[in-house]
Design an enzyme around this catalytic site. Structure first.
Site, PDB file in Angstrom:
ATOM      1  N   THR A  37       0.984  -1.207  -0.250  1.00 57.61           N
ATOM      2  CA  THR A  37      -0.104   0.122   0.098  1.00 57.61           C
ATOM      3  C   THR A  37       0.922   1.139  -0.152  1.00 57.61           C
ATOM      4  O   THR A  37       0.272   2.337  -0.449  1.00 57.61           O
ATOM      5  CB  THR A  37      -0.812   0.016   1.152  1.00 57.61           C
ATOM      6  OG1 THR A  37      -0.052  -0.311   2.423  1.00 57.61           O
ATOM      7  CG2 THR A  37      -2.102  -0.795   1.058  1.00 57.61           C
ATOM      8  N   GLY A  84      12.979 -10.616   4.842  1.00 59.83           N
ATOM      9  CA  GLY A  84      11.919  -9.794   4.749  1.00 59.83           C
ATOM     10  C   GLY A  84      11.737  -8.878   5.663  1.00 59.83           C
ATOM     11  O   GLY A  84      10.592  -8.414   6.134  1.00 59.83           O
ATOM     12  N   ASP A 114       9.336   0.841   5.056  1.00 59.38           N
ATOM     13  CA  ASP A 114      10.616   0.151   5.855  1.00 59.38           C
ATOM     14  C   ASP A 114      11.562   1.315   6.412  1.00 59.38           C
ATOM     15  O   ASP A 114      11.973   1.195   7.442  1.00 59.38           O
ATOM     16  CB  ASP A 114      11.472  -0.950   4.794  1.00 59.38           C
ATOM     17  CG  ASP A 114      10.653  -1.630   4.341  1.00 59.38           C
ATOM     18  OD1 ASP A 114       9.258  -1.955   4.966  1.00 59.38           O
ATOM     19  OD2 ASP A 114      10.704  -2.671   3.547  1.00 59.38           O
TER      20      ASP A 114
HETATM   21  C1  GAF Z   1       8.985  -4.139   0.668  1.00 56.35           C
HETATM   22  C2  GAF Z   1       9.217  -2.627   0.388  1.00 56.35           C
HETATM   23  F1  GAF Z   1      10.541  -2.139   0.710  1.00 56.35           F
HETATM   24  C3  GAF Z   1       8.025  -1.692   1.150  1.00 56.35           C
HETATM   25  O1  GAF Z   1       8.211  -0.378   0.621  1.00 56.35           O
HETATM   26  C4  GAF Z   1       6.729  -2.267   0.892  1.00 56.35           C
HETATM   27  O2  GAF Z   1       6.339  -1.933  -0.305  1.00 56.35           O
HETATM   28  C5  GAF Z   1       6.577  -3.845   1.378  1.00 56.35           C
HETATM   29  O3  GAF Z   1       7.448  -4.453   0.539  1.00 56.35           O
HETATM   30  C6  GAF Z   1       5.327  -4.399   0.997  1.00 56.35           C
HETATM   31  O4  GAF Z   1       4.347  -3.862   1.789  1.00 56.35           O
HETATM   32  O5  GAF Z   1       9.251  -4.362   2.198  1.00 56.35           O
END
Ligand code: GAF
Length: 388
Positions: free
Chosen positions: A40, A129, A177
Site C-alpha cells: 500500500t 523480509g 521500511d
Molecule cells: C517491501 C518494500 F520495501 C516496502 O516499501 C513495501 O512496499 C513492502 O515490501 C510491501 O508492503 O518491504
C-alpha cells in the site's frame, strides 16, 4: 536502549581492531515487521509496521577525506569507496550499495557528508523480509548526520533513505521500511499515511493483552523478488492511470465496484482490489487498537493474507502453509509480512501458546518436506538512535 548491548560492544571492538582507535560513536537502527498494510505504501496508502528488537549497529569516526571504509560482520568483508563511486548510482553493489546509497542521497540533497570509517554489526537476519537493508540505511544515515552535524530533520530522513534504495541500489520500494526503521517508537506500531507522511504512534501491547506476535521465518528461497515487486508496482500505477486517479489510495471501498468495472484485465482488477481492501483493513486495525481490542485484529490479518495470496499473488507455499498451520493451532490471525515471495509470517497467538503454534508450523513444514522454519516472538522496539 537499556542494559549492556552486545552488538554495540562488538561493533566497537571490531572498530578498534581494524582501525586502531575507539570509534567516535555508535548508532543503531532496527528491522521491522508490518502488522498490516502490504504493498500500500507506493500506492500512497496506509501501513502499520513496528520496529523489531533486532537491529543494526554502526560504529563510526569521521575522516578528513571523501573516503568511506566500511566493514560488515555479517558479510565478513571490508569495502572502500570514494566520492566518485558514491556519485554514480549502482557503482557500489551488494550490501555496500546501501551504505554508498546513503552517502549519494545526502550529497544529492546538497549536504556536506563527512568521509568516515565504519563497522557494521547486525542481528537483523538478511533475506528474511525484515528490512535488513532499511536498517543498514537508517543506521548509516543517523551516524553520518550526527558526525557531519547535518541539519536534516527526522521527518525528512525516511524519504532520503528511500532514495538511496530506489536510485542507488535500484530497488523500487515504497517508504514504509525506512520510515519504520527511523520513526518507530518502543511499545507502539507506526500508523503512517504514505501520501502526506503524517504519522501516529499507536500503542500496541500484545503482552498486556495476554498475547504474543510470533514471527515465523518461512525460509523460502527468494524467487525473483525485485522483478515481481516492480511488476506489482507497475500494475498498480497503470491501473491508477486508467482510472484517472493520482494513486490507488484514491479509490475508496465504496467506489471499488465501479472502479473494477472500468478495468478490462482480470489480473489488474485483482491487484486493485487488494490495495483498496488492504488500506481499509489498516484503518480498521488502527481503530481496534485504539479501542484496546488486540485479539479482534486477528481476522483482519487473516483476510489480509488471503488478499495477498489470491488477489496480489505474492505468497508462496511455505508462507501459506505457515499461516494455515498457525490458524489451525489456534492463532487469532496470521499473515505474511513484507514484500512477499518468501519472508516471514506473523501470527497473533495467546502468550502461552507460542511454542504450541510454532511446533504446529514446524510439523506442517516437515510433512511437506520444507526447510524447517525459525521463529521468535517480537514486541515493538525503538527506532534509529545514537547509542550511549
Ligand atoms: C517491501 C518494500 F520495501 C516496502 O516499501 C513495501 O512496499 C513492502 O515490501 C510491501 O508492503 O518491504
Amino acid at each position: 536502549m537499556t542494559g549492556p548491548n552486545p552488538l554495540a560492544a562488538r561493533a566497537a571492538a571490531a572498530f578498534e581492531r581494524l582501525y586502531g582507535e575507539a570509534p567516535a560513536g555508535r548508532w543503531a537502527a532496527p528491522g521491522r515487521v508490518n502488522l498490516i498494510g502490504e504493498h500500500t505504501d507506493y500506492n500512497d496508502g496506509f501501513v502499520l509496521p513496528f520496529a523489531l528488537p533486532q537491529r543494526t549497529v554502526v560504529a563510526a569516526t569521521p575522516v578528513d577525506a571523501p573516503l568511506w571504509t566500511v566493514w560488515s560482520e555479517q558479510a565478513g568483508e571490508q569495502i572502500t569507496f570514494d566520492g566518485t563511486d558514491a556519485g554514480k548510482p549502482g557503482q557500489v553493489t551488494g550490501w555496500g550499495g546501501y551504505v554508498a546509497g546513503v552517502v549519494w542521497a545526502l550529497l544529492d540533497a546538497g549536504h556536506q557528508v563527512p568521509g568516515a570509517r565504519l563497522t557494521v554489526v547486525s542481528d537483523v537476519p538478511p533475506g528474511a523480509g525484515l528490512s535488513s537493508s532499511a536498517a543498514l540505511e537508517a543506521a548509516v544515515l543517523t551516524a553520518l548526520a550526527d558526525l557531519g552535524r547535518i541539519d536534516l530533520p527526522v521527518d525528512d530522513r525516511p524519504a532520503l533513505a528511500q532514495r538511496a534504495e530506489n536510485v542507488y541500489a535500484g530497488m523500487p520500494c515504497g517508504i514504509m521500511d525506512q520510515a519504520a526503521s527511523i520513526r518507530c517508537r518502543a511499545g507502539h506500531a507506526l500508523f503512517l499515511d504514505c501520501r502526506s507522511l503524517a504519522l501516529e504512534h499507536i500503542p500496541f501491547d500484545a503482552a498486556g493483552a495476554g498475547l504474543a506476535v510470533l514471527v515465523i521465518d518461512s525460509r523460502a528461497p527468494h524467487r525473483h523478488v525485485t522483478g515481481e515487486y516492480a511488476a506489482r508496482r507497475a500494475a498498480c500505477e497503470s491501473a491508477a492511470r486508467a482510472l484517472g486517479v493520482p494513486a490507488l489510495r484514491d479509490v475508496t471501498t465504496d467506489g471499488l465496484p465501479v472502479a473494477l468495472a472500468r478495468l478490462d484485465d482480470d489480473v489488474v482488477r485483482r491487484r486493485v482490489r487488494h490495495v483498496v481492501t488492504e488500506n481499509q483493513r489498516v484503518l480498521e486495525t488502527v481503530a481496534l487498537l485504539r479501542a484496546g481490542d488486540v485479539p479482534a485484529i486477528g481476522p483482519l490479518m487473516t483476510a489480509s493474507h488471503a488478499s495477498m495470496r489470491d488477489d496480489f499473488e505474492i505468497t508462496v507455499p511455505e508462507v501459506d502453509t505457515a499461516v494455515e498451520a498457525a490458524l489451525s493451532a489456534g492463532a487469532y490471525g496470521a499473515r505474511m509480512t513484507g514484500g512477499g515471495f518468501g519472508g516471514c509470517v506473523l501470527a497473533l497467538v495467546d502468550a502461552d501458546r507460542v511454542d504450541a503454534v510454532a511446533d504446529a508450523v514446524t510439523a506442517a513444514y516437515a510433512d511437506r518436506g520444507f526447510t524447517p522454519p525459525v521463529w521468535f516472538s517480537a514486541a515493538p522496539g525503538a527506532g534509529a538512535a545514537a547509542l550511549p
